[in-house]
Design a protein around this motif. Structure first.
Motif, PDB file in Angstrom:
ATOM      1  N   TYR A 144      44.255  37.247 -29.039  1.00  0.00           N
ATOM      2  CA  TYR A 144      45.405  36.842 -28.242  1.00  0.00           C
ATOM      3  C   TYR A 144      45.863  35.447 -28.661  1.00  0.00           C
ATOM      4  O   TYR A 144      45.148  34.469 -28.446  1.00  0.00           O
ATOM      5  CB  TYR A 144      45.058  36.839 -26.754  1.00  0.00           C
ATOM      6  N   PRO A 145      47.048  35.322 -29.249  1.00  0.00           N
ATOM      7  CA  PRO A 145      47.492  34.013 -29.747  1.00  0.00           C
ATOM      8  C   PRO A 145      47.649  32.959 -28.656  1.00  0.00           C
ATOM      9  O   PRO A 145      47.531  31.764 -28.938  1.00  0.00           O
ATOM     10  CB  PRO A 145      48.830  34.322 -30.434  1.00  0.00           C
ATOM     11  N   ASP A 146      47.926  33.380 -27.411  1.00  0.00           N
ATOM     12  CA  ASP A 146      48.106  32.397 -26.338  1.00  0.00           C
ATOM     13  C   ASP A 146      46.789  32.055 -25.633  1.00  0.00           C
ATOM     14  O   ASP A 146      46.787  31.568 -24.502  1.00  0.00           O
ATOM     15  CB  ASP A 146      49.154  32.881 -25.333  1.00  0.00           C
ATOM     16  N   CYS A 147      45.670  32.301 -26.326  1.00  0.00           N
ATOM     17  CA  CYS A 147      44.357  31.884 -25.828  1.00  0.00           C
ATOM     18  C   CYS A 147      43.689  30.900 -26.789  1.00  0.00           C
ATOM     19  O   CYS A 147      42.527  30.554 -26.623  1.00  0.00           O
ATOM     20  CB  CYS A 147      43.441  33.094 -25.630  1.00  0.00           C
ATOM     21  N   ARG A 148      44.424  30.451 -27.793  1.00  0.00           N
ATOM     22  CA  ARG A 148      43.855  29.575 -28.812  1.00  0.00           C
ATOM     23  C   ARG A 148      43.794  28.131 -28.317  1.00  0.00           C
ATOM     24  O   ARG A 148      44.663  27.689 -27.551  1.00  0.00           O
ATOM     25  CB  ARG A 148      44.699  29.641 -30.081  1.00  0.00           C
ATOM     26  N   PRO A 149      42.793  27.372 -28.773  1.00  0.00           N
ATOM     27  CA  PRO A 149      42.727  25.945 -28.411  1.00  0.00           C
ATOM     28  C   PRO A 149      44.024  25.201 -28.726  1.00  0.00           C
ATOM     29  O   PRO A 149      44.464  24.363 -27.933  1.00  0.00           O
ATOM     30  CB  PRO A 149      41.556  25.422 -29.255  1.00  0.00           C
ATOM     31  N   ALA A 150      44.649  25.517 -29.852  1.00  0.00           N
ATOM     32  CA  ALA A 150      45.897  24.834 -30.222  1.00  0.00           C
ATOM     33  C   ALA A 150      47.000  25.103 -29.201  1.00  0.00           C
ATOM     34  O   ALA A 150      47.841  24.233 -28.935  1.00  0.00           O
ATOM     35  CB  ALA A 150      46.348  25.277 -31.614  1.00  0.00           C
ATOM     36  N   PHE A 151      47.006  26.313 -28.639  1.00  0.00           N
ATOM     37  CA  PHE A 151      48.008  26.635 -27.613  1.00  0.00           C
ATOM     38  C   PHE A 151      47.795  25.779 -26.380  1.00  0.00           C
ATOM     39  O   PHE A 151      48.744  25.217 -25.813  1.00  0.00           O
ATOM     40  CB  PHE A 151      47.938  28.120 -27.255  1.00  0.00           C
TER      41      PHE A 151
END
Length: 229
Positions: A134-141
């Motif tokens: 899930y891209p919206d669970c990344r530290p950068a997000f």
């Protein structure tokens, strides 16, 4: 009574329930934000979130219906014409259960709620096995969203976005929750069914594996339960 408070995104699942207990362990009074967005198991998730709020005597329980996510679609959680896939714990591809940009929607509401309640923190239970798919669970997000909070709220508002498990595995979360006494019997993770849990979707498989690795038995009912669990 704590003199500091935190808004916690509480889905009804084990990760967010553990985040509640983590926040309380850090000395925060919990304000619950639960959303129903047309997901297949929304009634069961709402029931579990309410039960947890009662269990911990939450300062407040805010339930918001965000039907626009279901109207937008493109997720097997909200679109009945899309099948919820069986678990593939080795896959690095974005699963069909991904709800496009969901966490940005939820964190935006949670930020509003935190600012309105003068809360110092905002907790989300995302973890490392989430951000692989899930891209919206990344530290950068979350780092980027912290900047959104900083520039988009009143000058005197200070809200720290906390994702305490973002580098943790599901097993790490289960172990921490068992240590903190999280009542996992009133949590729900299944993507497909409201009772019993299917036992074969991604959410069930990761959860069952985490309990196995933690040396404990998952206390909820499953239609299919691997022998190891």
């Amino acid at each position: 009574m704590s003199n500091k408070s935190a808004v916690i995104l509480v889905s009804g699942g084990m990760d967010s329930a553990t985040a509640v207990y983590e926040a309380m362990d850090q000395g925060y009074e919990p304000y619950f934000l639960h959303t129903s967005y047309g997901q297949r198991t929304e009634d069961k998730e709402y029931e579990c979130a309410q039960a947890l709020a009662e269990e911990v005597d939450a300062a407040d329980f805010l339930h918001i219906e965000t039907g626009h996510l279901a109207q937008i679609g493109a997720s097997s959680l909200t679109d009945e014409e899309m099948d919820v896939a069986d678990a593939d714990l080795e896959s690095d591809e974005i699963p069909t259960s991904y709800v496009p940009f969901r966490n940005a929607n939820l964190l935006s509401m949670a930020t509003s709620y935190a600012e309105a309640t003068d809360s110092e923190a905002l907790f989300i239970g995302a973890h490392s096995e989430d951000f692989s798919g899930y891209p919206d669970c990344r530290p950068a997000f979350f780092d980027a969203f912290q900047q959104v909070i900083n520039v988009g709220t009143k000058p005197e508002t200070e809200i720290e976005l906390k994702a305490p498990f973002v580098e943790w595995s599901k097993t790490d979360i289960a172990e921490r929750g068992l240590e903190l006494g999280v009542p996992y019997d009133i949590t729900w993770s299944c993507y497909r069914d409201e009772e019993p849990a299917c036992g074969t979707c991604d959410a069930c498989a990761f959860r069952l594996e985490a309990f196995r690795n933690a040396g404990s038995r998952d206390p909820i009912a499953y239609a299919e339960r691997p022998k190891f669990s």
